[in-house]
Design an enzyme around this catalytic site. Structure first.
Site, PDB file in Angstrom:
ATOM      1  N   SER A 227      -9.343   1.779   2.702  1.00  0.00           N
ATOM      2  CA  SER A 227      -8.409   2.583   1.938  1.00  0.00           C
ATOM      3  C   SER A 227      -7.350   1.762   1.196  1.00  0.00           C
ATOM      4  CB  SER A 227      -7.708   3.576   2.876  1.00  0.00           C
ATOM      5  OG  SER A 227      -6.994   2.907   3.900  1.00  0.00           O
ATOM      6  N   SER A 228      -7.315   0.450   1.410  1.00  0.00           N
ATOM      7  CA  SER A 228      -6.356  -0.405   0.686  1.00  0.00           C
ATOM      8  C   SER A 228      -6.957  -0.847  -0.647  1.00  0.00           C
ATOM      9  CB  SER A 228      -5.970  -1.630   1.535  1.00  0.00           C
ATOM     10  OG  SER A 228      -5.576  -1.252   2.832  1.00  0.00           O
TER      11      SER A 228
ATOM     12  N   LYS B 276       0.834  -1.199   0.000  1.00  0.00           N
ATOM     13  CA  LYS B 276       0.000   0.000   0.000  1.00  0.00           C
ATOM     14  C   LYS B 276       0.873   1.255   0.000  1.00  0.00           C
ATOM     15  CE  LYS B 276      -3.935   1.830   2.687  1.00  0.00           C
ATOM     16  NZ  LYS B 276      -4.801   1.538   3.842  1.00  0.00           N
TER      17      LYS B 276
ATOM     18  N   LEU C  81      -6.358   8.780   3.179  1.00  0.00           N
ATOM     19  CA  LEU C  81      -6.672   7.420   3.634  1.00  0.00           C
ATOM     20  C   LEU C  81      -8.003   7.328   4.380  1.00  0.00           C
ATOM     21  CD1 LEU C  81      -3.156   6.318   4.996  1.00  0.00           C
ATOM     22  CD2 LEU C  81      -4.025   6.202   2.667  1.00  0.00           C
TER      23      LEU C  81
ATOM     24  N   ILE D 226      -7.884   0.662   9.865  1.00  0.00           N
ATOM     25  CA  ILE D 226      -8.237   1.371  11.096  1.00  0.00           C
ATOM     26  C   ILE D 226      -9.747   1.555  11.227  1.00  0.00           C
ATOM     27  CG2 ILE D 226      -8.152   3.766  10.286  1.00  0.00           C
ATOM     28  CD1 ILE D 226      -6.506   4.377  12.858  1.00  0.00           C
ATOM     29  N   GLY D 227     -10.491   1.052  10.254  1.00  0.00           N
ATOM     30  CA  GLY D 227     -11.949   1.089  10.316  1.00  0.00           C
ATOM     31  C   GLY D 227     -12.559   0.059   9.373  1.00  0.00           C
ATOM     32  N   GLY D 228     -11.656  -0.699   8.711  1.00  0.00           N
ATOM     33  CA  GLY D 228     -12.096  -1.694   7.740  1.00  0.00           C
ATOM     34  C   GLY D 228     -11.280  -1.655   6.460  1.00  0.00           C
ATOM     35  N   SER D 229     -10.140  -0.964   6.471  1.00  0.00           N
ATOM     36  CA  SER D 229      -9.412  -0.663   5.239  1.00  0.00           C
ATOM     37  C   SER D 229      -8.719  -1.853   4.580  1.00  0.00           C
ATOM     38  CB  SER D 229      -8.382   0.438   5.498  1.00  0.00           C
ATOM     39  OG  SER D 229      -9.018   1.664   5.777  1.00  0.00           O
TER      40      SER D 229
END
Length: 588
Positions: free
Chosen positions: A211-212, A136, A185, A232-235
């Site tokens: 974000s990935s 990433k 991100l 950090i939240g589902g990335s």
């Protein structure tokens, strides 16, 4: 009077000229970044062409179809060479089969050819010997940018590899590409003003998640066999769900990606955390985790086994020296599985709930014990714990990263919310707070809640710890090994993630808890799912529910996944459960 008007006119003209010049500088920087990327792609294509001329008989499709475990076996025994495998994957990417379709690549890493020579000289072959790997955008690689999709990050090259990249290289992996991310991100779409929108390889109208998202698109498109993302939240989990991949978010402290002592690199890390958090950088209560993404669970397990080695523990003493427990991963003992198909906050589309229900039935038929489980107080967690963490200062730190930058359209609604004057936010918070945690919750207004003092910040940290303790107590009371639950999906139409920030409740819960959680594809959207979606009303057919219905429509044939969760530090058990789910879904 005339003099005053002339002065005013001159001032306005000066401001306009200043803004125009600023815009020109931004455009020039973005054009230079795109030009550098394009030149890198040309170098990649040239290198592939030279290899093809030297070795014209390579069975490209056969190599690309090999699962990671089989590919590593062939490389270890010598029946395939690292050079052949690297250039096969470079050809897949450089032929524009993947990049033109999805715009997933941020930069080619030309040093991969030098590293190829190095690993071929090594006496010992690491666990990932000869495996091309993508990373990433923000994971530091020496000599390259970590942009986070921001213009202000275009000027500083990394002075050394991140710890993660050093360990991957020591294990014989060859980082060859850096992938695209959303601006700052802070989005589960994948678009930024520098490199543009990344699309889903299964449907170009759909998002790959974020974000990935660049990782998700590249791996799902066949251009990489193993990638590293962050969450950090589902990335990691959302791109895996949207793109039909397996992805693992470990306990945050199990792996470390922060680079060594290079000052510019550390500043980049802080910029990344600011972008991700938008709040005070104390001991952050929702830490960022890094983890692998791949086509199957065995690949994730191999990557974790390779990373959890003495090299990692020596390079970063803050990583607990806990090697991968192969015995737990390989176990066949029946599991006691908690399950739920909705968290009561943001009801997911029918196909995602169907996936949980079908997986539950398959697990039960395979001899596992299934126990209903209800995660407590998700509206409270989403608004008071999660969003308040990221916008504790009203989003001011997050807004700072856009200084001298163009805001991507996918982020404008969040940026505008953060720009609401502090006094207005306080008044709105006072008036609307009673409506946030009662059904149906007013979801996105939670972004207006802030912490007004250091004492309140520490109290907020304490509330998160209390919730974690309560959640673990409920888990232990039911004597659960693991939990099966839904994940957001199927893939959203591009542009919609920015309209539905709070739809990520299914994944963000396990960031708040810092539990290992992984995603496994188990099905695809059917015509019946699409018909049932027309009747979807969510909580109460409110604007968020209607927007979700629009976001996921037109998804027949796209991947459908479930989420698997374990307690902290039990990544091997989480992966073992994921493997069981994967095996049962493939046996259908």
């Amino acid at each position: 009077t005339c003099a005053a008007l002339a002065l005013l006119g001159g001032s306005v003209a000066a401001v306009v000229a200043w803004k125009w010049l600023g815009t020109k500088v931004i455009q020039k920087k973005m054009e230079e970044a795109r030009r550098t990327r394009d030149e890198g792609m040309k170098k990649m294509a040239k290198a592939v062409q030279q290899f093809r001329e030297q070795v014209p008989s390579v069975q490209t499709d056969a190599i690309l179809s090999l699962p990671l475990l089989e590919l590593t076996g062939r490389l270890q025994e010598g029946s395939l060479s690292p050079k052949t495998v690297l250039y096969t994957y470079l050809e897949k990417v450089s032929a524009l089969e993947v990049t033109q379709q999805t715009n997933c690549l941020r930069h080619f890493i030309p040093e991969c050819e030098e590293h190829l020579q190095e690993i071929q000289r090594q006496k010992e072959k690491g666990l990932l010997y000869g495996i091309p790997i993508s990373i990433k955008d923000h994971i530091g690689h020496k000599g390259h940018l970590t942009t986070c999709g921001l213009v202000q990050c275009l000027g500083t090259l990394m002075e050394e590899d991140s710890v993660l990249v050093k360990v991957l290289k020591r294990q014989g992996a060859i980082p060859f590409a850096m992938t695209n991310v959303p601006q700052s991100l802070f989005s589960y779409d994948c678009s930024n003003p520098i490199f543009g929108q990344t699309s889903n390889p299964f449907n170009q109208q759909k998002s790959p998640g974020g974000s990935s998202g660049g990782e998700g698109a590249l791996i799902a498109g066949g251009g990489s066999i193993l990638g590293i993302g962050s969450d950090i939240g589902g990335s990691i989990r959302l791109p895996s769900s949207f793109c039909g991949l397996c992805g693992l978010k470990p306990t945050a402290e199990r792996l470390r990606w922060v680079p060594g002592s290079a000052l510019p690199t550390l500043l980049m890390c802080l910029a990344h955390l600011s972008a991700h958090c938008g709040c005070l950088l104390l001991s952050h209560p929702v830490p960022c985790a890094v983890g692998p993404m791949a086509r199957d669970v065995d690949s994730l397990a191999l990557c974790m086994k390779a990373l959890l080695c003495q090299e990692m523990f020596q390079l970063d003493p803050t990583v607990p020296p806990i090697p991968f427990n192969e015995e737990v991963y390989s176990s066949c003992a029946p599991l006691r599985v908690g399950y739920y198909d909705t968290d009561g906050y943001f009801p997911l589309p029918p196909c995602m709930r169907r996936a949980v229900q079908e997986t539950r039935s398959a697990l039960q038929a395979a001899g596992h014990q299934l126990v209903p489980f209800s995660p407590p107080r998700i509206p409270y967690v989403m608004t008071e714990l999660f969003l308040k963490t990221f916008f504790a200062d009203g989003g001011r730190a997050w807004l700072d990263v856009f200084t001298g930058d163009t805001v991507d359209p996918s982020l404008k609604s969040q940026v505008n919310s953060c720009k609401i004057p502090r006094l207005v936010k306080k008044l709105l918070a006072l008036l609307l707070k009673p409506l946030v945690t009662i059904p149906p919750p007013l979801k996105d207004i939670a972004m207006i809640f802030t912490c007004s003092s250091v004492k309140e910040v520490w109290n907020h940290h304490h509330q998160i710890q209390v919730y974690r303790a309560q959640f673990i107590a409920q888990w232990k009371e039911l004597q659960l090994d693991v939990v099966l639950c839904p994940v957001l999906g199927p893939a959203f139409t591009t542009g919609y993630p920015g309209k539905l920030l709070t739809a990520i409740s299914s994944t963000m819960l396990y960031n708040i808890l810092n539990f290992p959680a992984g995603v496994v594809p188990v099905s695809t959207v059917t015509a019946d799912d699409e018909e049932e979606l027309k009747l979807y009303q969510g909580c109460c057919d409110d604007p968020w529910d209607r927007t979700l219905r629009q976001a996921v429509s037109g998804a027949v044939g796209l991947p459908v996944a479930v989420q698997c969760v374990a307690l902290p530090w039990q990544e091997e058990l989480c992966l073992r459960f994921m493997k069981e789910v994967e095996t049962l879904s493939r046996a259908k």
